[in-house]
Design a protein around this motif. Structure first.
Motif, PDB file in Angstrom:
ATOM      1  N   ASP A 191       0.799  -1.077   0.151  1.00 20.15           N
ATOM      2  CA  ASP A 191      -0.010   0.017  -0.077  1.00 20.15           C
ATOM      3  C   ASP A 191       0.917   1.254   0.048  1.00 20.15           C
ATOM      4  O   ASP A 191       0.444   2.192  -0.488  1.00 20.15           O
ATOM      5  N   ALA A 192       2.129   1.264   0.487  1.00 20.22           N
ATOM      6  CA  ALA A 192       2.874   2.243   0.666  1.00 20.22           C
ATOM      7  C   ALA A 192       4.351   1.939   0.513  1.00 20.22           C
ATOM      8  O   ALA A 192       4.549   0.946   1.237  1.00 20.22           O
ATOM      9  N   VAL A 193       5.141   2.811  -0.145  1.00 24.79           N
ATOM     10  CA  VAL A 193       6.601   2.439  -0.111  1.00 24.79           C
ATOM     11  C   VAL A 193       7.278   3.663   0.655  1.00 24.79           C
ATOM     12  O   VAL A 193       6.967   4.808   0.123  1.00 24.79           O
ATOM     13  N   SER A 194       8.280   3.602   1.606  1.00 24.23           N
ATOM     14  CA  SER A 194       8.875   4.618   1.897  1.00 24.23           C
ATOM     15  C   SER A 194      10.294   4.539   2.479  1.00 24.23           C
ATOM     16  O   SER A 194      10.669   3.264   2.689  1.00 24.23           O
ATOM     17  N   VAL A 195      10.976   5.553   2.167  1.00 24.80           N
ATOM     18  CA  VAL A 195      12.503   5.367   2.313  1.00 24.80           C
ATOM     19  C   VAL A 195      12.959   6.363   3.465  1.00 24.80           C
ATOM     20  O   VAL A 195      12.726   7.287   3.810  1.00 24.80           O
TER      21      VAL A 195
END
Lengths: 146, 146
Positions: A125-129
């Motif tokens: 649902d979400a990708v974060s770095v």
DNA sequence: ATGGGTGCAAATAATTTGCATACAA
DNA sequence: TTGTATGCAAATTATTTGCACCCAT
């Protein structure tokens, strides 16, 4: 910033929730604070305008807002959870020394997609770095030296 | 896995710390558990071999190991912190439904470097990518349907 | 033998909850 | 008016710490 106050207020109303004096002030504090404050920090700031507010109203409101997807609860480091008003796709730099959290806007990072391997694990649902390190202030302004 | 036990044990000794019976068993549990267990889970597992161990020894050992950089304390979701034995560069898939955490190995993600913008914020020591979503098991094995 | 490590219990930090009252709709 | 939200206080959850005893080196 004023727009954020309206977005959060509208978001609450749209969920059929009441826009109380307390909630409005909490929302104002959140909209004005880019530092990803924790509940305590929000509480102290709101107390200046609503001296009678209680800590648990702050906790309940933060929970309500994040349940509705209007803010995001994050916990990058040990200690109290912090809250992120920025609901556009973005990433973070986290200082492991002082706890500073800064938003990063970078289309190249936004473009990261789950590979087949990851898709096999589930629906993303979400990708974060997250970039962890030591901020300029903690390094004493020394950009080039250790 | 047996290698991990040795690496952790050696890591402790190299720091001049004692390899006690309790620490050895905790290390064995960690080396065998790929699920990023929390302190409680480690405690329960170790208790099978060392029934007299106390929860605070588990906490202290986990803190010792992560202070020495031999394991990593992570907190992706609200609730207890979890510990990651995998010290090679990797990324994570996190199920927001059941709390499952899976490691992701992907050289393309390992290659992400801080841009000038980020470098201005501070020195970056580690970069990690997090994929949040709902795992296959939570979706009832349905890969294609909602 | 000896100083670091453990177990116990109590303390602390962070957050949640029950309940009577207050106020937004 | 009517039920949702608040404030207070107490409960829970997660983790840390002080201290006397024990054991790995």
């Amino acid at each position: 910033m004023e727009r954020r106050v309206e977005q959060l207020s509208l978001g609450l109303r749209r969920s059929g929730l009441r826009l109380t004096h307390q909630r409005l002030e909490i929302v104002r504090v959140l909209a004005a604070d880019e530092t990803h404050p924790d509940a305590e920090t929000v509480y102290e700031a709101v107390r200046m305008r609503v001296p009678t507010i209680s800590m648990d109203t702050v906790y309940r409101t933060l929970a309500t807002l994040s349940d509705r997807g209007l803010i995001t609860r994050v916990q990058f480091l040990p200690g109290p959870a912090r809250y992120d008003v920025n609901q556009t796709t973005h990433h973070h730099f986290v200082c492991t020394c002082c706890g500073l959290v800064r938003d990063i806007d970078d289309p190249a990072l936004d473009a990261i997609r789950p590979t087949a391997d990851v898709r096999r694990m589930g629906r993303t649902d979400a990708v974060s770095v997250q970039f962890r390190g030591v901020c300029t202030a903690c390094r004493g302004g020394k950009t080039r030296r250790t």
